[in-house]
Enzyme design. Structure first.
Site, PDB file in Angstrom:
ATOM      1  N   ASP A 116      59.043  85.774 101.626  1.00  0.00           N
ATOM      2  CA  ASP A 116      58.043  85.586 100.575  1.00  0.00           C
ATOM      3  C   ASP A 116      56.863  86.534 100.739  1.00  0.00           C
ATOM      4  O   ASP A 116      56.730  87.205 101.773  1.00  0.00           O
ATOM      5  CB  ASP A 116      57.559  84.116 100.546  1.00  0.00           C
ATOM      6  CG  ASP A 116      57.241  83.563 101.939  1.00  0.00           C
ATOM      7  OD1 ASP A 116      57.127  84.356 102.898  1.00  0.00           O
ATOM      8  OD2 ASP A 116      57.096  82.330 102.065  1.00  0.00           O
ATOM      9  N   HIS A 175      57.996  72.525 102.763  1.00  0.00           N
ATOM     10  CA  HIS A 175      58.423  73.761 102.092  1.00  0.00           C
ATOM     11  C   HIS A 175      59.103  74.710 103.062  1.00  0.00           C
ATOM     12  O   HIS A 175      58.824  74.723 104.252  1.00  0.00           O
ATOM     13  CB  HIS A 175      57.274  74.423 101.306  1.00  0.00           C
ATOM     14  CG  HIS A 175      56.197  75.100 102.093  1.00  0.00           C
ATOM     15  ND1 HIS A 175      54.867  74.960 101.810  1.00  0.00           N
ATOM     16  CD2 HIS A 175      56.252  75.968 103.138  1.00  0.00           C
ATOM     17  CE1 HIS A 175      54.160  75.710 102.630  1.00  0.00           C
ATOM     18  NE2 HIS A 175      54.973  76.317 103.452  1.00  0.00           N
ATOM     19  N   GLU A 180      58.106  74.900  97.226  1.00  0.00           N
ATOM     20  CA  GLU A 180      57.325  73.678  97.330  1.00  0.00           C
ATOM     21  C   GLU A 180      58.178  72.471  96.911  1.00  0.00           C
ATOM     22  O   GLU A 180      59.239  72.642  96.309  1.00  0.00           O
ATOM     23  CB  GLU A 180      56.084  73.805  96.428  1.00  0.00           C
ATOM     24  CG  GLU A 180      55.176  74.990  96.779  1.00  0.00           C
ATOM     25  CD  GLU A 180      54.269  74.736  97.974  1.00  0.00           C
ATOM     26  OE1 GLU A 180      54.639  73.935  98.865  1.00  0.00           O
ATOM     27  OE2 GLU A 180      53.181  75.347  98.030  1.00  0.00           O
ATOM     28  N   ASN A 228      54.468  70.045 103.995  1.00  0.00           N
ATOM     29  CA  ASN A 228      55.063  69.269 102.902  1.00  0.00           C
ATOM     30  C   ASN A 228      56.569  69.512 102.803  1.00  0.00           C
ATOM     31  O   ASN A 228      57.202  69.130 101.828  1.00  0.00           O
ATOM     32  CB  ASN A 228      54.362  69.591 101.571  1.00  0.00           C
ATOM     33  CG  ASN A 228      54.473  71.068 101.192  1.00  0.00           C
ATOM     34  OD1 ASN A 228      55.164  71.834 101.872  1.00  0.00           O
ATOM     35  ND2 ASN A 228      53.808  71.463 100.122  1.00  0.00           N
TER      36      ASN A 228
HETATM   37  C1  GLP Z   1      53.733  79.479 104.962  1.00  0.00           C
HETATM   38  C2  GLP Z   1      54.997  80.332 104.794  1.00  0.00           C
HETATM   39  C3  GLP Z   1      56.219  79.640 105.343  1.00  0.00           C
HETATM   40  C4  GLP Z   1      55.912  79.039 106.710  1.00  0.00           C
HETATM   41  C5  GLP Z   1      54.854  77.965 106.574  1.00  0.00           C
HETATM   42  C6  GLP Z   1      54.470  77.298 107.886  1.00  0.00           C
HETATM   43  O1  GLP Z   1      53.296  78.863 103.797  1.00  0.00           O
HETATM   44  N1  GLP Z   1      55.238  80.756 103.441  1.00  0.00           N
HETATM   45  O2  GLP Z   1      57.294  80.563 105.395  1.00  0.00           O
HETATM   46  O3  GLP Z   1      57.066  78.516 107.290  1.00  0.00           O
HETATM   47  O4  GLP Z   1      53.695  78.514 105.983  1.00  0.00           O
HETATM   48  O5  GLP Z   1      53.538  78.070 108.578  1.00  0.00           O
HETATM   49  P1  GLP Z   1      53.141  77.852 110.093  1.00  0.00           P
HETATM   50  O6  GLP Z   1      54.272  78.353 110.901  1.00  0.00           O
HETATM   51  O7  GLP Z   1      51.907  78.681 110.277  1.00  0.00           O
HETATM   52  O8  GLP Z   1      52.889  76.399 110.263  1.00  0.00           O
END
Ligand code: GLP
Length: 241
Positions: free
Chosen positions: A66, A137, A142, A135
């Site tokens: 993404d 995702h 989402e 959440n």
């Molecule tokens: C972001 C990314 C995800 C990631 C998530 C969790 O929103 N788009 O790909 O897995 O956050 O992030 P973290 O690893 O910092 O908790």
């Protein structure tokens, strides 16, 4: 499903070794990559293994999950910048072999369908690295994103904007939109490595792996994947035991 529970350091090490084995078995591996704080330690292990000459990325191609819409590539919070800093600039991957969706493309819908097509034309993702949002995702899919979704334009939820604001100066600087591989894109990967760390992820990873498979918890779809490897640190695994 293969589930590894250990220290965060062991998750990073074992996960990186699994990726290195994949590349050594198939030097032109197509990797799907993720951002976020979770995979950073695993990327550091990949860099170390590269420096120790245990692996070369010279034939590897990567597709990131993404990217934000509307912030320049050079912005410290862009996922392009993140990947350069945390992995690409430290290994021997040719610049033309790395791809992220372009959140500044003039036609975002076209960028999404082109990105999906490029992944398919390259032969599909051999190994996809994933984290999970609070959440549930995956990528920026989402809650209630259809399981059939392919790369698409996403309106970020308020909770994701808030969670990701820690990387920005303030919450109102967080982009409201992103481009993300869809759930179907992710599920088409031949193998998926999901990394989960921290006590704040204990609830959601329990729901995702042990609860019902439902679009309300996007990561729950992973239960249906035939080749899912999950690396969970002890804090995040509190409810799994
Ligand atoms: C972001 C990314 C995800 C990631 C998530 C969790 O929103 N788009 O790909 O897995 O956050 O992030 P973290 O690893 O910092 O908790």
């Amino acid at each position: 499903m293969y589930l590894f529970i250990g220290t965060a350091e062991d998750c990073d090490k074992k996960g990186a070794l699994e990726i290195v084995n994949q590349i050594n078995n198939k030097p032109d591996t197509i990797l799907g990559l993720a951002t976020g704080s979770t995979p950073v330690g695993m990327y550091q292990n990949l860099i170390k293994l590269y420096r120790d000459k245990k692996v070369s990325f010279s034939q590897v191609k990567t597709y990131n999950l993404d990217e934000y819409v509307g912030i320049p590539r050079e912005h410290v919070c862009s996922y392009y910048y993140f990947m350069q800093e945390n992995l690409f600039s430290h290994i021997d991957i040719p610049a033309e072999n790395v791809s992220l969706p372009d959140g500044n493309a003039p036609d975002l819908e076209k960028e999404c369908s082109d990105y999906e097509e490029r992944i398919a034309n390259s032969g599909g993702i051999d190994l996809q690295v994933l984290g999970i949002g609070h959440n549930g995702h995956i990528g920026f899919n989402e809650p209630n994103t259809p399981f059939e979704s392919v790369t698409h334009l996403v309106d970020l939820t308020q909770s994701t904007i808030k969670a990701n604001s820690r990387f920005f100066e303030s919450e109102d600087q967080v982009p409201r939109q992103a481009l993300s591989m869809g759930i179907k894109t992710i599920m088409q990967a031949k193998k998926i490595l999901l990394f989960v760390k921290g006590a704040d992820k204990a609830d959601i990873i329990h729901k995702a792996l042990k609860g019902p498979v439902t679009p309300e918890v996007p990561a729950s779809v992973l239960q249906l994947h035939p080749n899912l490897h999950v690396y969970v640190d002890k804090a995040a695994a509190a409810k799994l035991k």
